[in-house]
Design an enzyme around this catalytic site. Structure first.
Site, PDB file in Angstrom:
ATOM      1  N   ASP A   1      -6.987   4.324  -4.345  1.00 41.64           N
ATOM      2  CA  ASP A   1      -7.649   4.178  -3.049  1.00 41.64           C
ATOM      3  C   ASP A   1      -8.291   5.555  -2.820  1.00 41.64           C
ATOM      4  O   ASP A   1      -8.500   6.300  -3.802  1.00 41.64           O
ATOM      5  CB  ASP A   1      -6.619   3.804  -1.952  1.00 41.64           C
ATOM      6  CG  ASP A   1      -7.273   3.263  -0.679  1.00 41.64           C
ATOM      7  OD1 ASP A   1      -7.636   2.086  -0.647  1.00 41.64           O
ATOM      8  OD2 ASP A   1      -7.439   4.031   0.293  1.00 41.64           O
TER       9      ASP A   1
ATOM     10  N   LYS B   1       0.863  -1.188   0.000  1.00 44.13           N
ATOM     11  CA  LYS B   1       0.000   0.000   0.000  1.00 44.13           C
ATOM     12  C   LYS B   1       0.888   1.223   0.000  1.00 44.13           C
ATOM     13  O   LYS B   1       2.047   1.158   0.424  1.00 44.13           O
ATOM     14  CB  LYS B   1      -0.868   0.007   1.258  1.00 44.13           C
ATOM     15  CG  LYS B   1      -2.153   0.800   1.118  1.00 44.13           C
ATOM     16  CD  LYS B   1      -3.240  -0.050   0.525  1.00 44.13           C
ATOM     17  CE  LYS B   1      -4.504   0.722   0.289  1.00 44.13           C
ATOM     18  NZ  LYS B   1      -5.617  -0.175  -0.044  1.00 44.13           N
TER      19      LYS B   1
HETATM   20  N1  GLU Z   1      -7.248   0.184  -2.736  1.00 40.85           N
HETATM   21  C1  GLU Z   1      -8.052  -0.916  -3.180  1.00 40.85           C
HETATM   22  C2  GLU Z   1      -8.066  -1.980  -2.122  1.00 40.85           C
HETATM   23  O1  GLU Z   1      -7.842  -1.695  -1.011  1.00 40.85           O
HETATM   24  C3  GLU Z   1      -7.621  -1.450  -4.525  1.00 40.85           C
HETATM   25  C4  GLU Z   1      -6.239  -1.987  -4.587  1.00 40.85           C
HETATM   26  C5  GLU Z   1      -5.822  -2.454  -5.967  1.00 40.85           C
HETATM   27  O2  GLU Z   1      -6.657  -2.503  -6.863  1.00 40.85           O
HETATM   28  O3  GLU Z   1      -4.652  -2.765  -6.115  1.00 40.85           O
HETATM   29  O4  GLU Z   1      -8.343  -3.129  -2.320  1.00 40.85           O
END
Ligand code: GLU
Length: 447
Positions: A168, A128
């Site tokens: 996100d 992340k």
């Molecule tokens: N931020 C989104 C999640 O928490 C998407 C992450 C992504 O698609 O890599 O799942």
């Protein structure tokens, strides 16, 4: 040492080594609660420092992001990428641009992401990132310059086989475009698979934009089926009005439920006739305006500036705004009003004491790592399409998403049963995710 004190000792060490990061402690402690029973049955998972290694990110990158606003003033933000675990595949997870972002927040999100991604059954590790940059009120040109500066550092750490960021909170199609453009320019290569959530004209997947919200709605439909009922005729409240909320509302309506309220940080709107998604999209996606505009635009709708959206009576609640938005008082109100299902659209929106209130009242509660995994799962489908230079139709991709959500639901429910807590989605999701990652880590040796 007993299993209980072993787990407690590792958790204590995690708390000490990561001081001042309460959200990370919260996310870790929730997983640790489920690990107890796994270690009792399979003590080998505590061998070779496996749990300690799982708690420590493989790599944490923090960098300066300088950029110039439209009036020539220079700003300095902080950028993060936590590459948490790559046992199952390249690090995968979104970027969050919001003033509350700090290392502890990124670590909590990255930690959750490991288990969420494992649960999808697809070959993706967990990571992340983000920045404390606040896109609110910024022009497109300012957002572009910020994204270009952010990627100028990030580009050396990511790649289709290394780390694949996506969106996100605060990062949607516009930001992914600017980030991808800068990556392409810096590397002189059209490496589509380095980011997901791209526009469909330039390497993106159909349904990726809708996927997190649609996936939550599919998951809720499965939960209701277990309870012997279904979405048609059900009243639903969805907090938030960002990407997750908008498409959760859209799919709940397609499946026959009625969403009567949604919100943003300024308050919430109630529309007894059901939120008009076209109006909501125009306000939030096109104009990036406040939710109060909805009440001005739609007859019969009202705006409430103060108070809690969870005061609105519903049978299904889908918290889709941000972490710790639903506390124990709100949970008690939901229970008193007859809620049957709570499914997290956001990451960790329900506080631990609220989860307890819901659990004690017999409400079916699904954690985000299961219920909102549709977004990252569709990102993995985007990676598949990029790797094979293919692009699938909307309907085909949507069917794949629905099947993945059914699979996650099934895996969660069966694991909870197998480990002695039938109906406990938190336990089921934590254990199923953990076992998948732990088996891979054990096979790969001490690395
Ligand atoms: N931020 C989104 C999640 O928490 C998407 C992450 C992504 O698609 O890599 O799942």
């Amino acid at each position: 040492m007993s299993t209980r004190s072993r787990v407690a000792a590792i958790y204590e060490q995690v708390r000490m080594r990561n001081a001042g990061e309460p959200e990370f402690h919260q996310a870790a402690s929730e997983v640790f609660e489920s690990l107890q029973v796994v270690l009792e049955r399979h003590p080998h998972y505590a061998d070779a420092g496996l749990i300690e290694r799982l708690c420590e990110p493989e790599r944490q990158i923090i960098f300066r992001v300088p950029w110039t606003d439209d009036s020539g003033v220079v700003h300095v933000n902080r950028g993060f990428r936590v590459q948490y675990n790559s046992a199952l595949g390249p690090y995968k997870g979104g970027l969050r641009f919001h003033p509350t972002v700090n290392l502890g927040i990124v670590k909590f999100l990255g930690f959750e992401q490991i288990f969420k991604n494992a649960l999808t059954g697809l070959p993706i590790g967990g990571g992340k990132g983000g920045s404390d940059f606040d896109p609110k009120g910024r022009s497109d040109a300012e957002v572009m310059r910020f994204c270009q500066s952010f990627m100028t550092e990030l580009h050396r750490h990511v790649g289709e086989y290394t780390d694949v960021p996506a969106g996100d909170i605060g990062v949607g199609g516009r930001e992914i475009g600017f980030l991808f453009g800068q990556y392409k320019r810096l590397t002189n290569s059209y490496e589509s698979g380095v980011l997901t959530g791209k526009g469909t004209a330039w390497g993106g997947s159909q349904v990726r934009r809708e996927a997190t919200g649609y996936g939550v709605a599919y998951f809720v439909a499965e939960m209701l089926e277990v309870l012997g009922t279904s979405l048609p005729g059900r009243t639903v409240v969805v907090s938030g009005s960002g990407n997750v909320a908008i498409y959760a509302i859209e799919k709940v309506h397609q499946l026959g439920g009625t969403v009567t309220a949604c919100s943003d940080s300024s308050g919430y709107v109630v529309d007894p006739a059901g939120i008009d998604v076209a109006v909501l999209k125009e306000i939030k996606e096109v104009r990036r305006a406040r939710i109060s505009d909805y009440a001005d635009a739609v007859r019969g709708a009202s705006f409430v500036a103060a108070g809690s959206i969870w005061d609105v009576t519903c049978e299904v609640a889908i918290p889709s705004a941000t972490q710790n938005e639903l506390d124990s008082d709100a949970a008690a109100v939901l229970v008193a009003n007859g809620v049957q299902v709570v499914a997290e659209g956001a990451s960790m929106p329900t506080t631990p004491s609220a989860v307890k209130v819901l659990r004690d009242a017999g409400v079916a509660f699904a954690p985000g790592k299961a219920a909102n995994a549709g977004g990252v799962a569709t990102s993995a489908l985007e990676m598949q399409q990029n790797a094979s230079r293919d692009s699938w139709s909307f309907d085909y991709t949507d069917e794949r998403l629905a099947a993945i959500m059914r699979g996650i639901h099934r895996r969660t429910v069966t694991t909870a049963e197998e480990y002695g807590r039938p109906g406990d989605y938190v336990h089921g999701a934590n254990i199923a995710g953990f076992i998948k990652v732990a088996d891979a880590m054990a096979a790969l040796g001490v690395i």
